[in-house]
Write an enzyme that holds these catalytic residues in place. Structure first.
Site, PDB file in Angstrom:
ATOM      1  N   LYS A   1      73.873  45.125   0.989  1.00 15.77           N
ATOM      2  CA  LYS A   1      72.427  45.037   1.123  1.00 15.77           C
ATOM      3  C   LYS A   1      71.920  46.413   1.531  1.00 15.77           C
ATOM      4  O   LYS A   1      72.682  47.245   2.012  1.00 15.77           O
ATOM      5  CB  LYS A   1      72.029  43.967   2.109  1.00 15.77           C
TER       6      LYS A   1
ATOM      7  N   ASP B   1      73.348  50.073  10.839  1.00 18.49           N
ATOM      8  CA  ASP B   1      74.021  50.731   9.716  1.00 18.49           C
ATOM      9  C   ASP B   1      73.170  50.797   8.457  1.00 18.49           C
ATOM     10  O   ASP B   1      73.668  51.178   7.396  1.00 18.49           O
ATOM     11  CB  ASP B   1      75.353  50.036   9.431  1.00 18.49           C
TER      12      ASP B   1
ATOM     13  N   GLU C   1      68.319  35.418   4.452  1.00 20.69           N
ATOM     14  CA  GLU C   1      67.243  35.240   5.424  1.00 20.69           C
ATOM     15  C   GLU C   1      67.388  36.171   6.620  1.00 20.69           C
ATOM     16  O   GLU C   1      66.447  36.409   7.358  1.00 20.69           O
ATOM     17  CB  GLU C   1      67.176  33.791   5.888  1.00 20.69           C
TER      18      GLU C   1
ATOM     19  N   ARG D   1      72.977  29.032  15.066  1.00 23.58           N
ATOM     20  CA  ARG D   1      71.783  29.306  14.268  1.00 23.58           C
ATOM     21  C   ARG D   1      71.270  27.995  13.679  1.00 23.58           C
ATOM     22  O   ARG D   1      72.023  27.254  13.052  1.00 23.58           O
ATOM     23  CB  ARG D   1      72.102  30.272  13.136  1.00 23.58           C
TER      24      ARG D   1
ATOM     25  N   ASP E   1      71.616  48.509   6.508  1.00 22.41           N
ATOM     26  CA  ASP E   1      71.621  47.572   5.389  1.00 22.41           C
ATOM     27  C   ASP E   1      70.572  46.469   5.517  1.00 22.41           C
ATOM     28  O   ASP E   1      70.285  45.776   4.551  1.00 22.41           O
ATOM     29  CB  ASP E   1      73.027  46.987   5.125  1.00 22.41           C
ATOM     30  N   ARG E   2      69.999  46.311   6.710  1.00 24.55           N
ATOM     31  CA  ARG E   2      68.977  45.276   6.865  1.00 24.55           C
ATOM     32  C   ARG E   2      67.578  45.879   6.814  1.00 24.55           C
ATOM     33  O   ARG E   2      67.414  47.078   7.043  1.00 24.55           O
ATOM     34  CB  ARG E   2      69.130  44.569   8.212  1.00 24.55           C
TER      35      ARG E   2
ATOM     36  N   SER F   1      77.077  46.913  12.696  1.00 24.83           N
ATOM     37  CA  SER F   1      75.792  46.514  12.128  1.00 24.83           C
ATOM     38  C   SER F   1      74.660  46.547  13.153  1.00 24.83           C
ATOM     39  O   SER F   1      74.369  47.585  13.722  1.00 24.83           O
ATOM     40  CB  SER F   1      75.934  45.141  11.481  1.00 24.83           C
ATOM     41  N   HIS F   2      74.094  45.389  13.418  1.00 23.13           N
ATOM     42  CA  HIS F   2      72.918  45.301  14.276  1.00 23.13           C
ATOM     43  C   HIS F   2      73.290  45.041  15.730  1.00 23.13           C
ATOM     44  O   HIS F   2      72.410  44.857  16.560  1.00 23.13           O
ATOM     45  CB  HIS F   2      72.040  44.166  13.762  1.00 23.13           C
TER      46      HIS F   2
ATOM     47  N   ASP G   1      68.396  48.362  10.424  1.00 24.38           N
ATOM     48  CA  ASP G   1      69.321  48.089  11.533  1.00 24.38           C
ATOM     49  C   ASP G   1      70.314  49.234  11.760  1.00 24.38           C
ATOM     50  O   ASP G   1      70.201  50.299  11.154  1.00 24.38           O
ATOM     51  CB  ASP G   1      70.063  46.769  11.300  1.00 24.38           C
TER      52      ASP G   1
HETATM   53  C1  G1P Z   1      74.847  37.345  10.089  1.00 19.93           C
HETATM   54  C2  G1P Z   1      73.801  36.849   9.122  1.00 19.93           C
HETATM   55  C3  G1P Z   1      74.332  36.901   7.708  1.00 19.93           C
HETATM   56  C4  G1P Z   1      74.808  38.314   7.404  1.00 19.93           C
HETATM   57  C5  G1P Z   1      75.797  38.773   8.455  1.00 19.93           C
HETATM   58  C6  G1P Z   1      76.192  40.228   8.265  1.00 19.93           C
HETATM   59  O1  G1P Z   1      75.981  36.529  10.021  1.00 19.93           O
HETATM   60  O2  G1P Z   1      73.388  35.549   9.438  1.00 19.93           O
HETATM   61  O3  G1P Z   1      73.334  36.507   6.823  1.00 19.93           O
HETATM   62  O4  G1P Z   1      75.411  38.369   6.141  1.00 19.93           O
HETATM   63  O5  G1P Z   1      75.219  38.644   9.740  1.00 19.93           O
HETATM   64  O6  G1P Z   1      75.089  41.080   8.339  1.00 19.93           O
HETATM   65  P1  G1P Z   1      76.246  35.357  11.078  1.00 19.93           P
HETATM   66  O7  G1P Z   1      76.183  35.998  12.450  1.00 19.93           O
HETATM   67  O8  G1P Z   1      75.137  34.367  10.901  1.00 19.93           O
HETATM   68  O9  G1P Z   1      77.597  34.824  10.719  1.00 19.93           O
HETATM   69 ZN    ZN Z   2      73.851  45.905   9.172  1.00 20.61          ZN
END
Ligand code: G1P
Ligand code: ZN
Length: 544
Positions: A377, A280, A365, A497, A282-283, A113-114, A278
């Site tokens: 997403k 991949d 969020e 968080r 999805d964000r 992901s990110h 991001d």
């Molecule tokens: C984080 C985000 C959450 C999202 C997830 C995957 O997870 O807060 O909303 O679904 O990445 O993209 P967290 O690191 O808070 O568990």
């Molecule tokens: Zn992602």
């Protein structure tokens, strides 16, 4: 073609309850590591022989090698067909769309992901089921159990498949079908949005947009759709070439990491509309001229304006948001007279609601917004949704958000992340607050009176499953709240968080600076947790 059985040892690869496996690249490069996970997935899928799978990733370092490994293993395990994005690329939402469209059994998505990429960065893999969404807990738990007993994996010996050439190539009895990663996804976007109107907006003299792909997977999608099909001038997409290390950046579309976009959007000659996605895809982050839209507000604005967009003209069946997401969308749902569901963090909880037709739009969020068009997403979808609203309303991003606040009130909201905190300390901070929850109601901290406090739990109305321990919530008597939870996606130390939210009905006060407006809650959170003092931090690492 001879199937080879390679002995292997069990490993504790996947945490139960998480939708995939995310680790440092070096961990994935250990012989048999990726193979163990993939074979564990294959071993728990009774319908695998003769099936179709979708395969692709965000192009990060190790993507190529992993795709070739998985193709060989799929052939050895009797899969009939694997659909792969050209170059091994597929954004997460595009993979979801392809799984749904092709009637595949499921798909393997390669991404962290990110999280940063490159030889020292992260890699990841997850399995999505036939509805296109992340595997539910009963499947991920079965995979996890299998990783602990696995003793062999199956593969075949073959040369690498050429992933640059579209079309089918046999690999043993299996067909590898290389497809354009964008085409099918782009067709879905054409069905949902008014492409004529979008083209008129994006080619209008004077209208400028900047989409920052952050050297990640949305580059090819944004080039093809925004510039190619919708006529945005060349150069509207920046950092549009996917790189294995994302150019050294951190491909998370927030004001801290997408600093190049923010720089442009706050410059004197800022474009009208800015957005980023991001690793991949999805964000999303939406930015107006010198105006950042918080993801919670973005979800609320999309819900309030959905009927302006062809794909949602008939109205919404319901909306859903994760618990830490602000209540802005709740107010829209109330005004529209539709249900609003509150789920734990993580996209997989939305899947059941979308499948059951109980929600049309959902969001988090953390810059995730989506709808029932796929089961992930979708970053670029959110960008096109916003552009469609701008095209119809003829207003700026800031005007749209300010009018929204005037009508519904403003949920002033921010998230503070403390990254790379010592895991023991972070767990203790959370444990101590959890222990204190029953003693909090009625107490006053930093001048704010606590009304109630709990640890969020969720019962899935569709399948009856129960998820506990999803975040500590402290509500104050004016309706404000703080939420504290440990991230489940970080790979270094622990990420804490802290989510802060307060409702401001008074339009005269909507212009107030977010952090200043939340200062009493920030102070209350510190008084309750000692987070800064105990983690040795002066400030959060990231504020969104
Ligand atoms: C984080 C985000 C959450 C999202 C997830 C995957 O997870 O807060 O909303 O679904 O990445 O993209 P967290 O690191 O808070 O568990
Ligand atoms: Zn992602």
């Amino acid at each position: 073609m001879q199937v080879k059985t390679v002995p292997t040892r069990p490993f504790d690869g996947q945490l139960p309850g998480t939708s995939g496996l995310r680790k440092k690249v070096a961990v994935f490069q250990q012989p048999g590591y990726l193979e163990n996970f993939v074979q564990s997935v294959f071993d728990v899928l009774p319908d695998l022989p003769g099936s179709t799978l979708v395969l692709g990733g965000d192009g990060r370092f190790h993507n190529d090698a992993a795709v070739q490994t998985i193709l060989r293993m799929a052939a050895a395990n009797g899969v009939a067909r694997v659909i792969v994005g050209r170059g091994g690329l597929l954004s997460t939402p595009a993979a979801s769309e392809l799984i749904r469209k092709s009637g595949a059994l499921g798909g393997l998505i390669l991404s962290a992901s990110h999280n940063p990429g490159g030889p020292d960065g992260d890699f990841g893999i997850k399995y999505n089921i036939s509805n296109g969404g992340p595997a539910p807990e009963k499947v991920t738990e079965a995979i996890h159990r299998r990783t602990q007993t696995i003793d062999r994996y199956l593969t075949v010996e073959s040369a690498d498949i050429d992933l640059q050439r579209d079309g089918a190539t046999p690999l043993g009895t299996m067909a590898v079908e290389v497809v354009d990663p964008v085409a099918s996804y782009a067709r879905l976007m054409q069905q949902l949005f008014d492409f004529e109107r979008l083209r008129a907006l994006l080619t209008r003299p004077g209208f400028r947009l900047c989409f920052d792909a952050m050297h990640a997977v949305t580059g090819p999608y944004a080039h093809a759709i925004l510039e190619g099909q919708l006529g945005a001038p060349a150069g509207s997409v920046i950092n549009g070439t996917p790189l294995p290390d994302f150019g050294g950046g951190h491909p998370d579309p927030n004001p801290t990491y997408a600093d190049q976009l923010i720089g442009r959007m706050f410059a004197a000659d800022a474009p009208d509309f800015g957005a980023a996605s991001d690793g991949d895809g999805d964000r999303n982050m939406i930015v107006g001229r010198r105006f950042i839209v918080t993801p919670s507000d973005s979800l609320a604005v999309l819900a309030a304006n959905a009927t302006l967009v062809p794909g949602y003209a008939a109205g919404l069946k319901g909306v859903a948001r994760s618990m830490p997401t602000s209540g802005a969308v709740d107010r829209v749902a109330q005004a529209l007279g539709i249900p609003c569901h509150e789920t734990p963090t993580g996209w997989k909880f939305f899947g059941n609601l979308l499948d059951a037709g109980m929600a049309t739009l959902c969001g988090e969020e953390s810059a995730g917004t989506g709808s029932d068009h796929v089961r992930e997403k979708d970053g670029l979808w959110a960008v096109l949704f916003w552009l469609n609203i701008l095209a119809v309303r003829g207003q700026s991003v800031e005007q749209i958000v300010r009018e929204h606040w005037q009508r519904h009130g403003r949920n002033v909201y921010s998230r503070h992340d403390y990254e790379g905190v010592d895991a023991g300390i972070a767990r203790q901070i959370v444990a101590d607050l959890r222990d204190a929850l029953p003693t909090l109601p009625g107490r006053t901290v930093a001048g704010l009176k606590i009304a109630r406090a709990d640890d969020f739990g969720y019962t899935d109305t569709v399948d009856g499953s129960v998820s506990r321990g999803q975040g500590l919530r402290v509500f104050f008597d004016d309706g404000a709240r703080i939420v504290l939870r440990l991230s489940g996606t970080g790979t270094e130390g622990a990420t804490l968080r802290l989510y802060l939210e307060r409702f401001e009905p008074d339009a005269a006060r909507h212009g107030i600076e977010t952090q200043a407006a939340l200062q009493p809650l920030i102070d209350a959170a510190e008084a309750l947790t000692g987070l800064k003092a105990r983690s040795g931090r002066q400030q959060p690492d990231v504020i969104t």
